[in-house]
Design an enzyme around this catalytic site. Sequence first.
Site, PDB file in Angstrom:
ATOM      1  N   GLY A  29       0.837  -1.203   0.000  1.00 29.91           N
ATOM      2  CA  GLY A  29       0.000   0.000   0.000  1.00 29.91           C
ATOM      3  C   GLY A  29       0.863   1.240   0.000  1.00 29.91           C
ATOM      4  O   GLY A  29       2.063   1.171  -0.271  1.00 29.91           O
ATOM      5  N   ASN A  30       0.267   2.374   0.265  1.00 29.74           N
ATOM      6  CA  ASN A  30       1.052   3.608   0.376  1.00 29.74           C
ATOM      7  C   ASN A  30       0.387   4.544   1.376  1.00 29.74           C
ATOM      8  O   ASN A  30      -0.670   4.223   1.920  1.00 29.74           O
ATOM      9  CB  ASN A  30       1.240   4.257  -1.001  1.00 29.74           C
ATOM     10  CG  ASN A  30      -0.078   4.707  -1.601  1.00 29.74           C
ATOM     11  OD1 ASN A  30      -0.722   5.622  -1.117  1.00 29.74           O
ATOM     12  ND2 ASN A  30      -0.503   4.012  -2.660  1.00 29.74           N
TER      13      ASN A  30
END
Length: 233
Positions: A29-30
């Site tokens: 993810g980020n």
Amino acid sequence: MSGCSLAGRHVVISAGPTYEDLDPVRFLGNRSSGKMGFAIAAAAAARGARVSLIAGPVTLPTPAAGTGSLHRIDVRSAAQMHAAVIGALPADVYIGAAAVADYTPARVAEEKIKKGSGSEGLTLQLVRTRDILAELAGHPRRPELVVGFAAETEDVERYARGKLAAKRLDLIAANRVGVAGSGFESDDNALVIYGADLALPLGPASKHELAGQLLDLICQRLSVAATGTGSAR
Ligand code: C5P
């Protein structure tokens, strides 16, 4: 909220991160919070637009529909976001505020990946995702205005202008990430909006204020395009 009217316009906005699953318990993810995209959705609805908000996994409440309407579609992966954005067409405006993963695991393990017994590392094979923004800008049903975001850690103008041209965008909102008081998780931000004929610094200000200013610029560009009085974009 005041500002220009977007009544009768369909505005599609992507927001937040994407999660790319590795196995049933892990993902890539980020740090995107979705705050900027949600603020833009709220500001567009407040200006009377019909808003489609395509949201990655975020913890934010759905913005109020204002004088327009707001339809939120929750997605998880870049592939799901791509499908939801294309499915929302036709639109007058697309604003890609999401931090879409550029790479996704080549395959998702059906069972939890186990660590080996030794100290050897683990190599993940990743493949490119589709660039939603670039695809929309070249789509047969291209929205009248296609606006991207560029989060950069250095050389902001050069990279942002490169993306503006390479992805054939009308506008790109660039911000420097990794500095205090702006970027992913902050409530405030500072942007520079680049267009072929434009370099407009906005902020530092709250993401809500910046969203309003960005939409006012979009309104101006839309009305120019709609009345055919010029091609300032
Ligand atoms: O090239 P980069 O990922 O920095 O570009 C950022 C812009 O492109 C953002 O507007 C983001 O929403 C969009 N993007 C996209 N699909 C991807 C990667 C980025 O729409 N796969």
